[in-house]
Write a protein that holds these residues in place. Structure first.
Motif, mmCIF file in Angstrom:
data_model
loop_
_atom_site.group_PDB
_atom_site.id
_atom_site.type_symbol
_atom_site.label_atom_id
_atom_site.label_comp_id
_atom_site.label_asym_id
_atom_site.label_seq_id
_atom_site.Cartn_x
_atom_site.Cartn_y
_atom_site.Cartn_z
ATOM 1 N N SER A 87 -31.423 8.689 9.783
ATOM 2 C CA SER A 87 -32.551 7.804 9.478
ATOM 3 C C SER A 87 -32.095 6.350 9.358
ATOM 4 O O SER A 87 -32.922 5.448 9.272
ATOM 5 N N GLN A 88 -30.791 6.105 9.353
ATOM 6 C CA GLN A 88 -30.247 4.748 9.300
ATOM 7 C C GLN A 88 -30.114 4.129 10.685
ATOM 8 O O GLN A 88 -29.653 3.003 10.831
ATOM 9 N N LEU A 89 -30.515 4.877 11.721
ATOM 10 C CA LEU A 89 -30.452 4.384 13.098
ATOM 11 C C LEU A 89 -31.856 4.094 13.619
ATOM 12 O O LEU A 89 -32.816 4.759 13.235
ATOM 13 N N VAL A 90 -31.953 3.089 14.498
ATOM 14 C CA VAL A 90 -33.225 2.758 15.152
ATOM 15 C C VAL A 90 -33.006 2.780 16.664
ATOM 16 O O VAL A 90 -31.909 2.492 17.144
ATOM 17 N N LEU A 91 -34.052 3.106 17.376
ATOM 18 C CA LEU A 91 -33.979 3.137 18.835
ATOM 19 C C LEU A 91 -34.029 1.712 19.367
ATOM 20 O O LEU A 91 -35.008 0.997 19.170
ATOM 21 N N LEU A 92 -32.962 1.298 20.043
ATOM 22 C CA LEU A 92 -32.905 -0.046 20.623
ATOM 23 C C LEU A 92 -33.537 -0.068 22.006
ATOM 24 O O LEU A 92 -34.106 -1.058 22.428
ATOM 25 N N GLY A 93 -33.435 1.037 22.719
ATOM 26 C CA GLY A 93 -33.973 1.146 24.072
ATOM 27 C C GLY A 93 -33.342 2.319 24.788
ATOM 28 O O GLY A 93 -32.795 3.229 24.161
ATOM 29 N N GLU A 94 -33.406 2.271 26.112
ATOM 30 C CA GLU A 94 -32.805 3.321 26.932
ATOM 31 C C GLU A 94 -31.989 2.698 28.053
ATOM 32 O O GLU A 94 -32.327 1.625 28.556
ATOM 33 N N ILE A 95 -30.930 3.405 28.416
ATOM 34 C CA ILE A 95 -30.098 3.032 29.567
ATOM 35 C C ILE A 95 -30.053 4.248 30.474
ATOM 36 O O ILE A 95 -29.638 5.326 30.031
ATOM 37 N N ALA A 96 -30.498 4.101 31.708
ATOM 38 C CA ALA A 96 -30.516 5.208 32.668
ATOM 39 C C ALA A 96 -31.201 6.430 32.056
ATOM 40 O O ALA A 96 -30.726 7.555 32.172
ATOM 41 N N ASP A 97 -32.315 6.198 31.379
ATOM 42 C CA ASP A 97 -33.114 7.240 30.727
ATOM 43 C C ASP A 97 -32.385 7.939 29.577
ATOM 44 O O ASP A 97 -32.730 9.059 29.210
ATOM 45 N N VAL A 98 -31.392 7.297 29.012
ATOM 46 C CA VAL A 98 -30.661 7.840 27.858
ATOM 47 C C VAL A 98 -30.980 6.962 26.651
ATOM 48 O O VAL A 98 -30.734 5.751 26.681
ATOM 49 N N PRO A 99 -31.529 7.546 25.580
ATOM 50 C CA PRO A 99 -31.841 6.748 24.384
ATOM 51 C C PRO A 99 -30.587 6.143 23.768
ATOM 52 O O PRO A 99 -29.525 6.768 23.748
ATOM 53 N N TYR A 100 -30.732 4.904 23.251
ATOM 54 C CA TYR A 100 -29.619 4.165 22.658
ATOM 55 C C TYR A 100 -30.026 3.776 21.243
ATOM 56 O O TYR A 100 -30.903 2.941 21.050
ATOM 57 N N TYR A 101 -29.400 4.408 20.270
ATOM 58 C CA TYR A 101 -29.689 4.146 18.853
ATOM 59 C C TYR A 101 -28.613 3.256 18.258
ATOM 60 O O TYR A 101 -27.439 3.361 18.603
ATOM 61 N N ILE A 102 -29.047 2.395 17.349
ATOM 62 C CA ILE A 102 -28.132 1.455 16.704
ATOM 63 C C ILE A 102 -28.445 1.419 15.204
ATOM 64 O O ILE A 102 -29.589 1.647 14.793
ATOM 65 N N ASP A 103 -27.437 1.147 14.420
ATOM 66 C CA ASP A 103 -27.603 1.045 12.978
ATOM 67 C C ASP A 103 -28.638 -0.027 12.632
ATOM 68 O O ASP A 103 -28.685 -1.084 13.270
ATOM 69 N N LYS A 104 -29.459 0.236 11.626
ATOM 70 C CA LYS A 104 -30.509 -0.716 11.223
ATOM 71 C C LYS A 104 -29.946 -2.100 10.917
ATOM 72 O O LYS A 104 -30.525 -3.108 11.297
ATOM 73 N N HIS A 105 -28.809 -2.153 10.245
ATOM 74 C CA HIS A 105 -28.222 -3.447 9.890
ATOM 75 C C HIS A 105 -27.734 -4.195 11.137
ATOM 76 O O HIS A 105 -27.918 -5.416 11.247
ATOM 77 N N GLN A 106 -27.126 -3.480 12.065
ATOM 78 C CA GLN A 106 -26.704 -4.130 13.308
ATOM 79 C C GLN A 106 -27.901 -4.578 14.121
ATOM 80 O O GLN A 106 -27.862 -5.624 14.759
#
Length: 108
Positions: free
Chosen positions: A50-69
């Motif tokens: 739950s500390q990760l957010v979806l930043l987007g997708e690359i080649a249809d692969v979801p890319y999650y990043i830490d909320k603080h980052q």
């Protein structure tokens, strides 16, 4: 300008991994060791904190990043690249002789 982009070589490696492993997911946490390293996992059975957010997708692969980052990078473009050689992570591309890396630049 897109928020999340990848180099052609990174996309080639992602497609190779998708062919071998099926559904994938990227996670970039703010851990002590690999805080700016995108780690690629098989999606099936991988827990997204739950500390990760979806930043987007690359080649249809979801890319999650830490909320603080995510907050820190809110005015930057994130570029995912790959280099030859094994990174020091559990990421799937390590077995193929590659290591993903993240670069960023201010969005104009």
């Amino acid at each position: 300008m897109e928020k999340l982009v990848a180099t052609e070589k990174a996309i080639e490696v992602i497609e190779l991994l998708k062919a071998k492993h099926g559904n994938l997911v990227f996670e970039q946490s703010s851990g002590c060791c690999d805080g700016t390293v995108p780690i690629c996992f098989t999606k099936d059975g991988h827990y997204i904190s739950s500390q990760l957010v979806l930043l987007g997708e690359i080649a249809d692969v979801p890319y999650y990043i830490d909320k603080h980052q995510s907050e820190y990078l809110k005015h930057m473009q994130v570029l995912v690249d790959v280099m030859e050689g094994q990174g020091a992570s559990f990421s799937l591309e390590s077995a193929e002789g590659y290591a993903f890396l993240m670069k960023s630049k201010i969005m104009k």
